[in-house]
Design a protein around this motif. Sequence first.
Motif, PDB file in Angstrom:
ATOM      1  N   ASP A 281      -7.958   2.276  13.550  1.00 58.49           N
ATOM      2  CA  ASP A 281      -8.581   1.032  13.985  1.00 58.49           C
ATOM      3  C   ASP A 281      -7.618   0.341  14.946  1.00 58.49           C
TER       4      ASP A 281
ATOM      5  N   ARG B 226      -5.670  -6.866   8.551  1.00 56.71           N
ATOM      6  CA  ARG B 226      -7.053  -6.985   8.986  1.00 56.71           C
ATOM      7  C   ARG B 226      -7.737  -8.185   8.343  1.00 56.71           C
TER       8      ARG B 226
ATOM      9  N   ASP C  74      -8.223   2.543   8.730  1.00 56.29           N
ATOM     10  CA  ASP C  74      -9.280   1.958   7.908  1.00 56.29           C
ATOM     11  C   ASP C  74      -9.349   2.704   6.568  1.00 56.29           C
TER      12      ASP C  74
ATOM     13  N   ALA D  47     -12.358  -7.459   5.025  1.00 58.62           N
ATOM     14  CA  ALA D  47     -12.059  -6.036   4.950  1.00 58.62           C
ATOM     15  C   ALA D  47     -11.077  -5.744   3.830  1.00 58.62           C
TER      16      ALA D  47
ATOM     17  N   TRP E 164      -3.495  -2.156   5.607  1.00 58.71           N
ATOM     18  CA  TRP E 164      -4.786  -2.664   6.098  1.00 58.71           C
ATOM     19  C   TRP E 164      -5.035  -4.080   5.562  1.00 58.71           C
TER      20      TRP E 164
END
Length: 324
Positions: A267, A306, A260, A310, A302
Amino acid sequence: MTNAWLVLAVGDDRTHGSNDGYDDEPSRHYSWDDTVPNHAALAVGDVIALWDKKSLLGVSVIEVIETGQAVKNTYTCPECGKASFKPRKVKKPTYLCWDCAAQFDEVVTHRKTVKTYRSRHDAAWVDMSGLLPGSVLRSLCDAPKSQLSLRPLRWEKLSAAIAATGAPTTITIAETTQQRIAGGHRQATVRVRVGQAAFRKRLLDEQGQTCAFTGPAPGAALEAAHLYSYADSGEHHARGGLLLRRDLHRLFDLGLIAVDPRTGLLDVSGELAAYPEYARLQGKPLGVRLTPDHRRWLAQHWNMHRTPQADIPAQQGQEQLLTT
């Protein structure tokens, strides 16, 4: 519908009287040539279930198919010219032809130029040794009585048969990889990397024998994980990698584990919740000190894997990611 194949990785049909066999390593790559039926039908993104004629070895997804040329030796019976023979274990002469019943010690050798194929499928490999017997695997094929090394397979039936065993597996890794390749995200799994050994050595010198996610580990268990798409850049960035255990490397490549950018903590995808070893990593800090480049690459990873809400700029991730 997902294309899938039952692929004979080891066993009598891969090395026998009519040829010299293939250099398969089931968890990483599989080789064949244009003398094999269905040789051109396999494609990147197809699911392959590898077996040894007795039982299932594992399941994966084809990331890359490398092609080339080679000169291949094939062998035939000196009487009938066919390849239906194998060496005998005890009796002499050495060979018995099943077609013409000839017995002989010397075969006829032919040299032929063939087109070669090699699949690379290590990123999504799920070991399932012995989980399903050969009789079940045959029944799942389009042609259950086929004797081919490459057989069209019903993936929906195979996944259902695996689930019916009740055995804990990470079969969703294969499904996730197939979906991402089909969706154009091949960079998440493609790992044909020139200079990988030197890249790994540099990381070992810098970070020591430490898995970035779990801590100290034997060097033999650690792989050099790129935090960026090597497939896109074609080069190894000096601060663009971390050492990870092989299983964690695979899960990171698939986005099932990420870092994250806002907290610097691991995560873990809900798909891994049933596996305590992975689930307990949720919210844990990394075990190595991160550089600004690490932070930038991790933010991009990320953003790829994700949810849209996010999504943050790579520079923002660099500023927010905590240094461990």
